[in-house]
Design a protein around this motif. Structure first.
Motif, PDB file in Angstrom:
ATOM      1  N   ASN A  67     -68.336 -47.982 -57.936  1.00 25.01           N
ATOM      2  CA  ASN A  67     -67.591 -48.375 -56.672  1.00 25.01           C
ATOM      3  C   ASN A  67     -66.223 -48.696 -57.141  1.00 25.01           C
ATOM      4  OD1 ASN A  67     -69.675 -48.461 -54.805  1.00 25.01           O
ATOM      5  ND2 ASN A  67     -70.475 -50.415 -55.785  1.00 25.01           N
ATOM      6  N   THR A  68     -66.102 -49.136 -58.279  1.00 27.85           N
ATOM      7  CA  THR A  68     -64.691 -49.302 -58.840  1.00 27.85           C
ATOM      8  C   THR A  68     -63.851 -48.042 -58.704  1.00 27.85           C
ATOM      9  OG1 THR A  68     -65.273 -51.225 -60.134  1.00 27.85           O
ATOM     10  CG2 THR A  68     -63.449 -50.077 -60.682  1.00 27.85           C
ATOM     11  N   ALA A  69     -64.699 -46.873 -59.433  1.00 21.58           N
ATOM     12  CA  ALA A  69     -63.985 -45.535 -59.292  1.00 21.58           C
ATOM     13  C   ALA A  69     -63.577 -44.947 -57.961  1.00 21.58           C
ATOM     14  CB  ALA A  69     -65.065 -44.423 -60.102  1.00 21.58           C
ATOM     15  N   LYS A  70     -64.523 -45.193 -57.104  1.00 18.86           N
ATOM     16  CA  LYS A  70     -64.154 -44.654 -55.809  1.00 18.86           C
ATOM     17  C   LYS A  70     -63.068 -45.509 -55.135  1.00 18.86           C
ATOM     18  CE  LYS A  70     -68.672 -43.189 -54.446  1.00 18.86           C
ATOM     19  NZ  LYS A  70     -69.944 -43.481 -53.666  1.00 18.86           N
ATOM     20  N   ILE A  71     -62.878 -46.792 -55.395  1.00 21.01           N
ATOM     21  CA  ILE A  71     -61.768 -47.541 -54.729  1.00 21.01           C
ATOM     22  C   ILE A  71     -60.527 -47.171 -55.477  1.00 21.01           C
ATOM     23  CG2 ILE A  71     -60.715 -50.195 -54.883  1.00 21.01           C
ATOM     24  CD1 ILE A  71     -63.711 -50.956 -54.411  1.00 21.01           C
ATOM     25  N   LEU A  72     -60.489 -47.097 -56.944  1.00 22.73           N
ATOM     26  CA  LEU A  72     -59.274 -46.373 -57.410  1.00 22.73           C
ATOM     27  C   LEU A  72     -58.692 -45.331 -56.968  1.00 22.73           C
ATOM     28  CD1 LEU A  72     -60.097 -47.724 -61.186  1.00 22.73           C
ATOM     29  CD2 LEU A  72     -58.367 -48.731 -59.432  1.00 22.73           C
ATOM     30  N   PHE A  73     -59.641 -44.229 -57.036  1.00 20.56           N
ATOM     31  CA  PHE A  73     -59.503 -43.020 -56.321  1.00 20.56           C
ATOM     32  C   PHE A  73     -58.871 -43.126 -54.807  1.00 20.56           C
ATOM     33  CE2 PHE A  73     -60.984 -38.818 -54.126  1.00 20.56           C
ATOM     34  CZ  PHE A  73     -60.087 -38.045 -54.945  1.00 20.56           C
ATOM     35  N   GLY A  74     -59.426 -44.026 -54.097  1.00 21.78           N
ATOM     36  CA  GLY A  74     -58.949 -44.110 -52.736  1.00 21.78           C
ATOM     37  C   GLY A  74     -57.520 -44.626 -52.969  1.00 21.78           C
ATOM     38  N   PHE A  75     -57.003 -45.546 -53.761  1.00 21.00           N
ATOM     39  CA  PHE A  75     -55.869 -45.780 -54.018  1.00 21.00           C
ATOM     40  C   PHE A  75     -54.803 -44.658 -54.227  1.00 21.00           C
ATOM     41  CE2 PHE A  75     -57.161 -50.543 -54.666  1.00 21.00           C
ATOM     42  CZ  PHE A  75     -56.884 -50.738 -53.429  1.00 21.00           C
ATOM     43  N   GLY A  76     -55.263 -44.082 -55.236  1.00 21.23           N
ATOM     44  CA  GLY A  76     -54.416 -42.863 -55.526  1.00 21.23           C
ATOM     45  C   GLY A  76     -54.232 -41.947 -54.469  1.00 21.23           C
ATOM     46  N   ILE A  77     -55.052 -41.600 -53.696  1.00 20.54           N
ATOM     47  CA  ILE A  77     -54.779 -40.687 -52.508  1.00 20.54           C
ATOM     48  C   ILE A  77     -53.949 -41.320 -51.503  1.00 20.54           C
ATOM     49  CG2 ILE A  77     -56.237 -39.744 -50.438  1.00 20.54           C
ATOM     50  CD1 ILE A  77     -58.562 -39.025 -51.964  1.00 20.54           C
ATOM     51  N   VAL A  78     -54.140 -42.655 -51.173  1.00 16.78           N
ATOM     52  CA  VAL A  78     -53.003 -43.195 -50.300  1.00 16.78           C
ATOM     53  C   VAL A  78     -51.761 -43.254 -50.932  1.00 16.78           C
ATOM     54  CG1 VAL A  78     -52.613 -45.752 -49.451  1.00 16.78           C
ATOM     55  CG2 VAL A  78     -54.992 -44.802 -49.165  1.00 16.78           C
ATOM     56  N   ILE A  79     -51.708 -43.489 -52.174  1.00 15.65           N
ATOM     57  CA  ILE A  79     -50.129 -43.728 -52.740  1.00 15.65           C
ATOM     58  C   ILE A  79     -49.803 -42.248 -52.638  1.00 15.65           C
ATOM     59  CG2 ILE A  79     -49.075 -44.019 -54.800  1.00 15.65           C
ATOM     60  CD1 ILE A  79     -50.815 -46.370 -55.555  1.00 15.65           C
ATOM     61  N   GLN A  80     -50.702 -41.331 -53.178  1.00 17.45           N
ATOM     62  CA  GLN A  80     -49.954 -39.805 -52.904  1.00 17.45           C
ATOM     63  C   GLN A  80     -49.643 -39.554 -51.312  1.00 17.45           C
ATOM     64  OE1 GLN A  80     -49.358 -37.988 -55.796  1.00 17.45           O
ATOM     65  NE2 GLN A  80     -48.143 -36.868 -54.249  1.00 17.45           N
ATOM     66  N   PHE A  81     -50.329 -40.099 -50.643  1.00 14.73           N
ATOM     67  CA  PHE A  81     -50.094 -39.617 -49.119  1.00 14.73           C
ATOM     68  C   PHE A  81     -48.581 -40.364 -48.931  1.00 14.73           C
ATOM     69  CE2 PHE A  81     -50.066 -41.239 -44.563  1.00 14.73           C
ATOM     70  CZ  PHE A  81     -50.189 -39.701 -44.075  1.00 14.73           C
ATOM     71  N   ALA A  82     -48.423 -41.621 -49.172  1.00 11.94           N
ATOM     72  CA  ALA A  82     -47.204 -42.133 -49.187  1.00 11.94           C
ATOM     73  C   ALA A  82     -45.986 -41.578 -49.795  1.00 11.94           C
ATOM     74  CB  ALA A  82     -47.205 -43.717 -49.905  1.00 11.94           C
ATOM     75  N   ALA A  83     -46.056 -41.254 -50.930  1.00 13.61           N
ATOM     76  CA  ALA A  83     -45.268 -40.216 -51.654  1.00 13.61           C
ATOM     77  C   ALA A  83     -44.988 -38.961 -50.852  1.00 13.61           C
ATOM     78  CB  ALA A  83     -45.743 -39.634 -52.919  1.00 13.61           C
ATOM     79  N   LEU A  84     -45.742 -38.447 -50.093  1.00 13.34           N
ATOM     80  CA  LEU A  84     -45.678 -37.072 -49.395  1.00 13.34           C
ATOM     81  C   LEU A  84     -44.818 -37.556 -48.095  1.00 13.34           C
ATOM     82  CD1 LEU A  84     -49.098 -35.113 -49.651  1.00 13.34           C
ATOM     83  CD2 LEU A  84     -46.617 -34.453 -50.474  1.00 13.34           C
ATOM     84  N   CYS A  85     -45.083 -38.684 -47.791  1.00 15.80           N
ATOM     85  CA  CYS A  85     -44.555 -39.016 -46.178  1.00 15.80           C
ATOM     86  C   CYS A  85     -42.778 -39.404 -46.510  1.00 15.80           C
ATOM     87  CB  CYS A  85     -45.024 -40.324 -45.853  1.00 15.80           C
ATOM     88  SG  CYS A  85     -46.485 -40.163 -44.960  1.00 15.80           S
ATOM     89  N   ILE A  86     -42.731 -40.231 -47.871  1.00 11.93           N
ATOM     90  CA  ILE A  86     -41.257 -40.252 -48.128  1.00 11.93           C
ATOM     91  C   ILE A  86     -40.541 -39.074 -48.511  1.00 11.93           C
ATOM     92  CG2 ILE A  86     -39.849 -41.214 -50.204  1.00 11.93           C
ATOM     93  CD1 ILE A  86     -42.047 -43.354 -50.183  1.00 11.93           C
ATOM     94  N   CYS A  87     -41.337 -37.978 -48.971  1.00 17.20           N
ATOM     95  CA  CYS A  87     -40.707 -36.659 -49.182  1.00 17.20           C
ATOM     96  C   CYS A  87     -40.233 -35.918 -48.020  1.00 17.20           C
ATOM     97  CB  CYS A  87     -41.796 -35.601 -49.900  1.00 17.20           C
ATOM     98  SG  CYS A  87     -41.169 -33.883 -50.387  1.00 17.20           S
ATOM     99  N   ALA A  88     -41.027 -36.172 -46.856  1.00 16.26           N
ATOM    100  CA  ALA A  88     -40.473 -35.714 -45.607  1.00 16.26           C
ATOM    101  C   ALA A  88     -39.230 -36.407 -45.129  1.00 16.26           C
ATOM    102  CB  ALA A  88     -41.599 -35.688 -44.614  1.00 16.26           C
ATOM    103  N   MET A  89     -39.203 -37.791 -45.465  1.00 13.83           N
ATOM    104  CA  MET A  89     -38.005 -38.227 -45.115  1.00 13.83           C
ATOM    105  C   MET A  89     -36.754 -37.828 -45.978  1.00 13.83           C
ATOM    106  SD  MET A  89     -39.386 -42.276 -45.083  1.00 13.83           S
ATOM    107  CE  MET A  89     -37.802 -42.892 -45.587  1.00 13.83           C
TER     108      MET A  89
END
Length: 150
Positions: free
Chosen positions: A90-112
């Motif tokens: 469960n902890t691993a899945k939560i951490l992986f989820g945070f990793g994906i969300v943060i990478q998504f944010a990085a890509l959105c900032i890249c578009a900006m």
């Protein structure tokens, strides 16, 4: 609930690495432009140079955030792998989820940042006088070249 394996968070490793290289290359090219504009600004303090410098400052901030988010994403993915090793799924899945969300944010900032990059080119091109005959023959998007009929 399905078990997460090491290969799941490892997916982000190659993605983040490639994106980080791309972000770093953008940063390096902007630093070269900043140095060139600094030299130009010392000689000529025109508004277009000031606009370009302001644009580059904002782009550098965005790239710094993109790089930080990518590093954080990699750290979350690494932590996820560690917790898979410890069998805390469960902890691993939560951490992986945070990793994906943060990478998504990085890509959105890249578009900006890419949008700002386009604006920088518009600033650069705004200085060109379009009275030159060689430039008038270049059609712009949405406009028909002279002499072309429907």
């Amino acid at each position: 609930m399905e078990q997460m394996t090491f290969s799941t968070p490892a997916i982000l490793f190659s993605t983040v690495s490639l994106l980080f290289i791309a972000f770093t290359n953008r940063y390096i090219s902007i630093t070269v432009l900043v140095r060139q504009l600094h030299t130009m600004f010392a000689r000529d303090k025109t508004s277009s140079i000031i606009s370009q410098i302001t644009n580059l400052q904002m782009r550098l901030r965005l790239i710094k955030i993109m790089q930080s988010f990518s590093i954080a994403s990699l750290l979350f993915s690494s932590s996820s792998m560690f917790f898979i090793f410890l069998n805390y799924q469960n902890t691993a899945k939560i951490l992986f989820g945070f990793g994906i969300v943060i990478q998504f944010a990085a890509l959105c900032i890249c578009a900006m940042e890419i949008s700002l990059s386009t604006k920088a080119l518009d600033i650069e091109l705004s200085d060109i006088e379009l009275n030159d005959n060689s430039l008038n023959s270049i059609p712009s998007f949405g406009k028909k070249p002279e002499g072309v009929l429907n």
